[in-house]
Design an enzyme around this catalytic site. Sequence first.
Site, PDB file in Angstrom:
ATOM      1  CG  ASP A   1      34.951-158.266 -79.059  1.00  0.00           C
ATOM      2  OD1 ASP A   1      35.750-158.846 -78.230  1.00  0.00           O
ATOM      3  OD2 ASP A   1      33.804-157.743 -78.797  1.00  0.00           O
TER       4      ASP A   1
ATOM      5  CG  ASN B   1      25.562-162.872 -72.598  1.00  0.00           C
ATOM      6  OD1 ASN B   1      25.027-163.724 -72.946  1.00  0.00           O
ATOM      7  ND2 ASN B   1      26.721-162.773 -72.540  1.00  0.00           N
TER       8      ASN B   1
ATOM      9  CG  HIS C   1      25.397-167.167 -70.266  1.00  0.00           C
ATOM     10  ND1 HIS C   1      26.017-168.092 -70.726  1.00  0.00           N
ATOM     11  CD2 HIS C   1      26.458-166.238 -70.084  1.00  0.00           C
ATOM     12  CE1 HIS C   1      27.339-168.047 -70.933  1.00  0.00           C
ATOM     13  NE2 HIS C   1      27.532-166.864 -70.558  1.00  0.00           N
TER      14      HIS C   1
ATOM     15  CG  ASP D   1      25.636-169.768 -74.719  1.00  0.00           C
ATOM     16  OD1 ASP D   1      26.362-168.809 -74.720  1.00  0.00           O
ATOM     17  OD2 ASP D   1      25.264-170.714 -74.077  1.00  0.00           O
TER      18      ASP D   1
ATOM     19  CD  GLU E   1      32.825-160.380 -76.587  1.00  0.00           C
ATOM     20  OE1 GLU E   1      33.894-160.671 -76.021  1.00  0.00           O
ATOM     21  OE2 GLU E   1      32.511-159.241 -77.003  1.00  0.00           O
TER      22      GLU E   1
HETATM   23  P1  GH3 Z   1      32.405-154.301 -76.468  1.00  0.00           P
HETATM   24  O1  GH3 Z   1      31.497-153.823 -77.604  1.00  0.00           O
HETATM   25  O2  GH3 Z   1      33.508-153.280 -75.828  1.00  0.00           O
HETATM   26  O3  GH3 Z   1      33.114-155.406 -77.014  1.00  0.00           O
HETATM   27  O4  GH3 Z   1      31.722-154.610 -75.201  1.00  0.00           O
HETATM   28  P2  GH3 Z   1      31.312-156.368 -74.938  1.00  0.00           P
HETATM   29  O5  GH3 Z   1      30.025-156.167 -73.699  1.00  0.00           O
HETATM   30  O6  GH3 Z   1      30.853-156.998 -75.800  1.00  0.00           O
HETATM   31  O7  GH3 Z   1      32.414-156.834 -74.251  1.00  0.00           O
HETATM   32  P3  GH3 Z   1      32.720-157.224 -72.704  1.00  0.00           P
HETATM   33  O8  GH3 Z   1      34.317-157.785 -72.766  1.00  0.00           O
HETATM   34  O9  GH3 Z   1      32.739-156.268 -71.698  1.00  0.00           O
HETATM   35  O10 GH3 Z   1      31.919-158.532 -72.348  1.00  0.00           O
HETATM   36  C1  GH3 Z   1      32.024-159.744 -73.059  1.00  0.00           C
HETATM   37  C2  GH3 Z   1      30.826-160.526 -72.457  1.00  0.00           C
HETATM   38  O11 GH3 Z   1      30.916-161.821 -73.090  1.00  0.00           O
HETATM   39  C3  GH3 Z   1      30.954-160.916 -70.917  1.00  0.00           C
HETATM   40  C4  GH3 Z   1      30.864-162.507 -70.793  1.00  0.00           C
HETATM   41  O12 GH3 Z   1      29.841-162.723 -70.048  1.00  0.00           O
HETATM   42  C5  GH3 Z   1      30.197-162.793 -72.204  1.00  0.00           C
HETATM   43  N1  GH3 Z   1      30.805-164.149 -72.561  1.00  0.00           N
HETATM   44  C6  GH3 Z   1      31.804-164.500 -72.991  1.00  0.00           C
HETATM   45  N2  GH3 Z   1      31.713-165.909 -73.417  1.00  0.00           N
HETATM   46  C7  GH3 Z   1      30.239-166.129 -73.417  1.00  0.00           C
HETATM   47  C8  GH3 Z   1      29.695-167.297 -73.886  1.00  0.00           C
HETATM   48  O13 GH3 Z   1      30.429-168.412 -74.154  1.00  0.00           O
HETATM   49  N3  GH3 Z   1      28.431-167.285 -73.778  1.00  0.00           N
HETATM   50  C9  GH3 Z   1      27.538-165.994 -73.584  1.00  0.00           C
HETATM   51  N4  GH3 Z   1      26.325-166.212 -73.669  1.00  0.00           N
HETATM   52  N5  GH3 Z   1      28.509-165.084 -73.073  1.00  0.00           N
HETATM   53  C10 GH3 Z   1      29.577-164.899 -72.812  1.00  0.00           C
HETATM   54 MG    MG Z   2      32.678-157.420 -77.151  1.00  0.00          MG
HETATM   55 MG    MG Z   3      35.566-159.088 -76.022  1.00  0.00          MG
END
Ligand code: GH3
Ligand code: MG
Ligand code: MG
Length: 302
Positions: free
Chosen positions: A174, A182, A187, A191, A218
């Site tokens: 992860d 982001n 965004h 990606d 992610e």
């Molecule tokens: P941690 O270190 O605890 O994993 O923190 P984190 O910020 O990585 O985890 P969190 O689950 O809070 O946030 C994940 C983010 O991933 C939020 C969401 O907007 C973003 N995300 C999910 N899918 C995609 C995608 O396909 N593209 C992009 N650019 N962002 C994405």
């Molecule tokens: Mg994460």
């Molecule tokens: Mg995550």
Amino acid sequence: MENHQQFTLLVVDDEKTNLMVLHKILYPEYNIITATSGEEALSRAIEHLPDLILLDIILPDINGFDVLLQLKQLSETRNIPVIIVSGLNSEGAEEKGFFFGAVDYITKPFKNTIVKARVRTHLQTVQNIRTIEKLGMIDTLTNIANRRSFNERIEMEWRRAIRKQVPISLLMLDVDRFKIYNDTYGHPQGDMLLRTITQVFTDTLNRPGDMPARLGGEEFAIILPDTTMDAALSVAEKIRSAVEKARIIAAVPEADIETSTSISIGVISTVPGNEESLASFIVRADEYLYAAKNSGRNRVCS
Ligand code: GH3
Ligand code: MG
Ligand code: MG
Ligand code: MG
């Protein structure tokens, strides 16, 4: 999607002259296998798994309808389209053929061009189904396996590891603080980061059986068949460090900025038996991933 694969046809007819005519119509556009009896048709179908079958009805042993029924009962051959090519031109026979699952019914004597056209039409459908199936297995953003193919593959590898009594390892990964990335760069740049990470996986993994997948957001998983804990840990560390070193160009309005990221990884490995289910194996990998997050991120936990 282009495809240069040559289709294989199984042509079943007990009369050599019919086989020769069909061969002449369909070769060399298609690869042709032939059978002259029902038994032979079944064994060749199972052995070669052809893309399409042309099936005669009146055969010396099992009649074509029964061959068709048996093909439809086997999971390996069930989805192979069958065109009946028969001298029986009664409505009843034709109805029976469709009822038993044939995709088409051609009566003898046939027109060569019509046989050719019908074969091509049915193969186009085969091709379309394969394309759709393939698209359903791939993550569109990163072009690696998606969760659906991960599920299929891990089940297959798990069963194989039980059967062969060999180790199987699983990495759960992860991206760290991805939300902040982001929010900072946007965004689309996020990606791009996900694609860069995927590239690291592809560059680092060097065994053909290794399978990286994007489970969503992610979050990624990597299946390492035939891999011990020691080897899995070394793969995980290589990936962690390569991700840490990777530079991602984020195009923001003012300029291109060189950014970086990190990834946390949970690693598990087992020689599966009766003690643990696949579901709990996967849960355990997630637990190690959370342990990696909780102990500071950018690390491997096992
Ligand atoms: P941690 O270190 O605890 O994993 O923190 P984190 O910020 O990585 O985890 P969190 O689950 O809070 O946030 C994940 C983010 O991933 C939020 C969401 O907007 C973003 N995300 C999910 N899918 C995609 C995608 O396909 N593209 C992009 N650019 N962002 C994405
Ligand atoms: Mg994460
Ligand atoms: Mg995550
Ligand atoms: Mg015959």
